[in-house]
Design a protein around this motif. Structure first.
Motif, short mmCIF file in Angstrom:
data_model
loop_
_atom_site.label_atom_id
_atom_site.label_comp_id
_atom_site.label_asym_id
_atom_site.label_seq_id
_atom_site.Cartn_x
_atom_site.Cartn_y
_atom_site.Cartn_z
N ALA A 40 7.97 -11.25 8.84
CA ALA A 40 7.86 -9.79 8.82
C ALA A 40 7.75 -9.27 7.39
N ILE A 41 8.56 -9.83 6.47
CA ILE A 41 8.53 -9.35 5.09
C ILE A 41 7.21 -9.71 4.43
N LEU A 42 6.72 -10.92 4.65
CA LEU A 42 5.43 -11.32 4.08
C LEU A 42 4.32 -10.40 4.59
N ALA A 43 4.35 -10.09 5.87
CA ALA A 43 3.30 -9.26 6.47
C ALA A 43 3.35 -7.83 5.97
N ILE A 44 4.56 -7.32 5.76
CA ILE A 44 4.70 -5.94 5.27
C ILE A 44 4.18 -5.81 3.84
N ARG A 45 4.41 -6.84 3.03
CA ARG A 45 4.09 -6.76 1.61
C ARG A 45 2.65 -7.13 1.29
N SER A 46 2.03 -7.93 2.15
CA SER A 46 0.67 -8.40 1.84
C SER A 46 -0.21 -8.36 3.07
N PRO A 47 -1.31 -7.62 3.04
CA PRO A 47 -2.21 -7.60 4.19
C PRO A 47 -2.84 -8.96 4.46
N VAL A 48 -2.94 -9.78 3.43
CA VAL A 48 -3.51 -11.12 3.62
C VAL A 48 -2.54 -11.99 4.41
N PHE A 49 -1.27 -11.95 4.02
CA PHE A 49 -0.27 -12.68 4.80
C PHE A 49 -0.19 -12.14 6.23
N ALA B 219 -2.99 -14.55 -8.27
CA ALA B 219 -2.31 -14.59 -6.98
C ALA B 219 -2.22 -13.20 -6.35
N SER B 220 -1.96 -12.19 -7.18
CA SER B 220 -1.86 -10.82 -6.65
C SER B 220 -3.20 -10.34 -6.11
N ASP B 221 -4.28 -10.75 -6.76
CA ASP B 221 -5.62 -10.40 -6.26
C ASP B 221 -5.90 -11.13 -4.96
N ARG B 222 -5.47 -12.37 -4.89
CA ARG B 222 -5.70 -13.19 -3.69
C ARG B 222 -4.98 -12.61 -2.47
N TYR B 223 -3.77 -12.09 -2.70
CA TYR B 223 -2.97 -11.59 -1.58
C TYR B 223 -2.93 -10.05 -1.52
N ALA B 224 -3.85 -9.42 -2.25
CA ALA B 224 -4.04 -7.96 -2.18
C ALA B 224 -2.73 -7.21 -2.43
N MET B 225 -2.03 -7.62 -3.47
CA MET B 225 -0.78 -6.95 -3.85
C MET B 225 -1.05 -6.12 -5.09
N ASP B 226 -1.45 -4.88 -4.87
CA ASP B 226 -1.98 -4.04 -5.94
C ASP B 226 -0.95 -3.70 -7.01
N ARG B 227 0.30 -3.49 -6.61
CA ARG B 227 1.32 -3.14 -7.61
C ARG B 227 1.56 -4.31 -8.56
N LEU B 228 1.69 -5.50 -8.02
CA LEU B 228 1.87 -6.68 -8.87
C LEU B 228 0.66 -6.88 -9.77
#
Length: 353
Positions: free
Chosen positions: A198-207, A266-275
């Motif tokens: 659940a936490i992975l999914a909330i934080r990253s749309p790729v996960f 990694a942040s680009d890969r997992y679409a984590m814009d803040r990181l």
């Protein structure tokens, strides 16, 4: 920083009293004549003396068909007060207001010493047919409120209850460390990491897509991640749970910069814009002649427009001889000539402006 708050107040000091004036033998007082009165005993409210005047035949010719009831101030010195003159129903014992004087100044030297100012308190015919008159007995009730100067409080700090900053990220960090309730394992470069879907999914749309999307396998317990170093993924996972980078005090020299570059990828890969933005900011602050070309190539490859502009601005103000001599510039010229052309065009625009 929270704004300071102070408070003060003012509150009127008041004294209230109720005086009851019983008139027995009402019919025997009739015929005294207009302007003739009987008075109550003197009573004190708020340090001032008062009396009630009752005119059975009216206060003046204009109100000779009425009874007149007035409150009179007897003390010397003006006073601010209000009054409520009432008649008591002798059958029920309930009093009803007939006249109210709102707060005003009573001055013993003029007509303001009296309230009300008019004399038609109650029509005589209405009174004599009501429950206010029983067995030739009339009861008048007067409620007086004397108002003194308002009391002013000193200015003081308003009470505050301090609320500590949110500690949810600390709790989530402990959840990651303890691995309690973990329902997925991630395999990275031969190392495994326990996490929570659940936490992975909330934080990253790729996960989220990998775990819950149509391509995921039902009940998937293991996710294999390729092309990433375990140390980089560990830092990524720490950010996912705590929204902060882990301590990198053990990294020396260029190792810290390399870790940030890998985290940007990694942040680009997992679409984590803040990181991704945090990594861009750190790399921007660390730009120098030796790494600007390499950083420019990285920024272009991973669509980091802010970092790309920062690199171009740095190059435009630096000595080109030192940059051209670096391996990063030679790699940039060989692998990304279009980026280099774009950079030179933008630099010429900067110099012209």
């Amino acid at each position: 920083m929270a704004a300071s708050r102070t408070a003060s107040m003012c509150a009127p000091e008041k004294a209230q009293g109720i005086h009851t004036f019983d008139v027995f033998g009402y019919s025997l007082h009739r015929g005294m004549g207009v302007g003739r009165r009987v008075s109550s005993g003197v009573f004190s409210v708020g340090g001032h003396d008062w009396t009630i005047h009752f005119y059975p035949d009216g206060y003046s010719e204009r109100c000779k068909d009425c009874i007149s009831v007035h409150l009179f101030l007897l003390s010397k010195g003006a006073v601010r007060a209000s009054c409520d003159l009432r008649l008591v129903d002798l059958t029920t014992g309930v009093s009803s207001s007939v006249h109210k004087t709102e707060p005003r100044v009573f001055n013993p030297n003029d007509s303001s010493r009296m309230a009300p100012q008019e004399g038609n308190f109650k029509r005589r015919s209405e009174l004599e047919a009501s429950g206010y008159l029983r067995d030739d007995h009339l009861r008048i009730e007067c409620v007086i409120t004397v108002l003194k100067e308002p009391l002013l409080s000193q200015t003081k700090s308003a009470p505050r209850i301090e609320v500590p900053p949110s500690d949810i990220t600390a709790h989530l960090g402990k959840l990651l460390e303890a691995e309690k309730g973990a329902d997925v394992t991630l395999s990275v470069g031969g190392e495994t990491f326990a996490a929570h879907k659940a936490i992975l999914a909330i934080r990253s749309p790729v996960f989220k897509a990998e775990i819950y999307g149509p391509m995921s396998e039902t009940g998937m317990q293991l996710i294999c991640i390729k092309d990433m170093q375990p140390a980089v993924f560990k830092a990524l996972l720490h950010f996912i749970y705590t929204d902060a980078l882990p301590s990198m005090s053990d990294l020396e020299g260029n190792e810290h910069g390399e870790m940030i570059r890998h985290l940007l990828v990694a942040s680009d890969r997992y679409a984590m814009d803040r990181l991704k933005l945090i990594c861009q900011s750190i790399l921007c602050e660390g730009l120098n002649v030796q790494n600007v070309a390499t950083t420019l190539a990285l920024a272009d490859q991973h669509h980091c427009d802010l970092l790309k502009d920062a690199c171009i601005e740095f190059i435009s103000s630096a000595t080109m001889d030192g940059i051209v001599a670096t391996q990063g510039f030679m790699d940039l010229k060989r692998d990304c000539p279009a980026v280099l052309v774009d950079a030179f065009i933008k630099m010429s625009i900067i110099h012209k402006s």
